[in-house]
Design a protein around this motif. Structure first.
Motif, short mmCIF file in Angstrom:
data_model
loop_
_atom_site.label_atom_id
_atom_site.label_comp_id
_atom_site.label_asym_id
_atom_site.label_seq_id
_atom_site.Cartn_x
_atom_site.Cartn_y
_atom_site.Cartn_z
N MET A 1 0.83 -1.17 0.00
CA MET A 1 0.00 0.00 0.00
C MET A 1 0.88 1.24 0.00
O MET A 1 1.78 1.36 0.81
CB MET A 1 -0.90 0.02 1.23
CG MET A 1 -1.96 -1.05 1.27
SD MET A 1 -3.16 -0.80 -0.03
CE MET A 1 -3.40 -2.45 -0.58
N VAL A 2 0.57 2.13 -0.90
CA VAL A 2 1.37 3.34 -1.05
C VAL A 2 0.94 4.42 -0.06
O VAL A 2 1.71 5.29 0.29
CB VAL A 2 1.27 3.88 -2.49
CG1 VAL A 2 2.20 5.05 -2.70
CG2 VAL A 2 1.61 2.79 -3.48
N GLY A 3 -0.29 4.35 0.40
CA GLY A 3 -0.82 5.39 1.28
C GLY A 3 -0.12 5.44 2.63
O GLY A 3 0.71 4.59 2.97
N ARG A 4 -0.50 6.44 3.41
CA ARG A 4 0.12 6.63 4.73
C ARG A 4 -0.36 5.61 5.75
O ARG A 4 0.27 5.40 6.77
CB ARG A 4 -0.18 8.05 5.21
CG ARG A 4 0.51 9.11 4.37
CD ARG A 4 0.19 10.52 4.87
NE ARG A 4 0.84 11.49 4.03
CZ ARG A 4 0.27 12.08 2.98
NH1 ARG A 4 -0.98 11.80 2.66
NH2 ARG A 4 0.93 12.95 2.25
N SER A 5 -1.53 5.01 5.49
CA SER A 5 -2.06 4.01 6.41
C SER A 5 -2.57 2.81 5.61
O SER A 5 -2.76 2.89 4.40
CB SER A 5 -3.18 4.62 7.26
OG SER A 5 -4.22 5.09 6.44
N PHE B 1 4.08 0.67 2.36
CA PHE B 1 5.50 0.69 1.98
C PHE B 1 6.36 1.14 3.15
O PHE B 1 7.44 0.60 3.37
CB PHE B 1 5.71 1.62 0.77
CG PHE B 1 5.46 0.94 -0.54
CD1 PHE B 1 6.50 0.41 -1.27
CD2 PHE B 1 4.18 0.83 -1.04
CE1 PHE B 1 6.28 -0.23 -2.49
CE2 PHE B 1 3.93 0.19 -2.24
CZ PHE B 1 4.99 -0.34 -2.97
N ALA B 2 5.88 2.12 3.92
CA ALA B 2 6.64 2.60 5.08
C ALA B 2 6.88 1.47 6.07
O ALA B 2 7.97 1.33 6.63
CB ALA B 2 5.92 3.76 5.75
N GLU B 3 5.86 0.65 6.29
CA GLU B 3 6.01 -0.47 7.22
C GLU B 3 6.99 -1.51 6.68
O GLU B 3 7.53 -2.31 7.45
CB GLU B 3 4.66 -1.14 7.47
CG GLU B 3 3.70 -0.27 8.26
CD GLU B 3 2.31 -0.86 8.36
OE1 GLU B 3 1.74 -0.80 9.46
OE2 GLU B 3 1.79 -1.37 7.34
N LEU C 1 8.79 7.16 0.52
CA LEU C 1 7.79 7.23 -0.54
C LEU C 1 6.65 8.12 -0.03
O LEU C 1 5.96 7.77 0.92
CB LEU C 1 7.28 5.84 -0.90
CG LEU C 1 6.36 5.74 -2.10
CD1 LEU C 1 7.05 6.23 -3.36
CD2 LEU C 1 5.90 4.31 -2.30
N LYS C 2 6.47 9.27 -0.62
CA LYS C 2 5.54 10.27 -0.10
C LYS C 2 4.34 10.51 -1.01
O LYS C 2 3.77 11.58 -0.99
CB LYS C 2 6.28 11.60 0.10
CG LYS C 2 7.45 11.54 1.02
CD LYS C 2 7.03 11.44 2.45
CE LYS C 2 8.21 11.63 3.37
NZ LYS C 2 8.45 10.56 4.28
N VAL C 3 3.96 9.57 -1.83
CA VAL C 3 2.81 9.75 -2.71
C VAL C 3 1.74 8.73 -2.35
O VAL C 3 2.03 7.69 -1.79
CB VAL C 3 3.18 9.61 -4.19
CG1 VAL C 3 4.16 10.69 -4.62
CG2 VAL C 3 3.73 8.24 -4.50
N ALA C 4 0.52 9.08 -2.65
CA ALA C 4 -0.59 8.16 -2.42
C ALA C 4 -1.50 8.20 -3.65
O ALA C 4 -1.75 9.27 -4.20
CB ALA C 4 -1.36 8.57 -1.18
N PRO C 5 -1.95 7.06 -4.09
CA PRO C 5 -2.84 7.05 -5.24
C PRO C 5 -4.18 7.69 -4.88
O PRO C 5 -4.59 7.70 -3.73
CB PRO C 5 -3.01 5.57 -5.56
CG PRO C 5 -2.70 4.87 -4.29
CD PRO C 5 -1.74 5.73 -3.55
N PHE C 6 -4.83 8.24 -5.88
CA PHE C 6 -6.14 8.84 -5.65
C PHE C 6 -6.94 8.79 -6.94
O PHE C 6 -6.39 8.60 -8.02
CB PHE C 6 -6.03 10.28 -5.15
CG PHE C 6 -5.34 11.22 -6.10
CD1 PHE C 6 -6.06 11.90 -7.07
CD2 PHE C 6 -3.98 11.43 -6.02
CE1 PHE C 6 -5.42 12.76 -7.96
CE2 PHE C 6 -3.33 12.29 -6.88
CZ PHE C 6 -4.06 12.95 -7.86
#
Length: 101
Positions: free
Chosen positions: A1-5, A16-18, A24-29
């Motif tokens: 998952m690219v999102g923050r959560s 990805f952070a986990e 990676l600072k982008v999230a799909p929308f």
């Protein structure tokens, strides 16, 4: 998952952070777009219709089931998001080697 959560639809899939890719600072929308030069009144009429849809519990539930996190924002907020994220997406595309033929 690219999102923050983690995604509500797939909470077992780590971000990805986990997984150690914290920068990676982008999230799909998903967004609705109108042609350039669309009159502001029409943009805001469309915005009101999308706000009503995203506020509907049934629509929100369907979106969550599809792995989307319903978020409503102003057209100006979308423009800010695109301006902020575009360089990161460009870098990812270049790194992937993807090309339009």
């Amino acid at each position: 998952m690219v999102g923050r959560s983690r995604s509500a639809a797939m909470p077992e899939v780590p971000t990805f952070a986990e997984q150690g890719i914290a920068d990676l600072k982008v999230a799909p929308f998903v967004a609705a777009w109108a042609p350039a030069q669309t009159p502001r009144a029409i943009v805001y009429r469309l915005h009101a219709a999308f706000m009503a849809a995203v506020s509907d519990n049934e629509v929100c539930q369907r979106m969550l089931e599809q792995g989307q996190d319903p978020v409503a924002s102003l057209p100006e907020e979308l423009a800010e998001t695109v301006s902020r994220d575009l360089p990161s997406w460009q870098s990812l595309i270049e790194l992937s080697g993807a090309r339009l033929d």
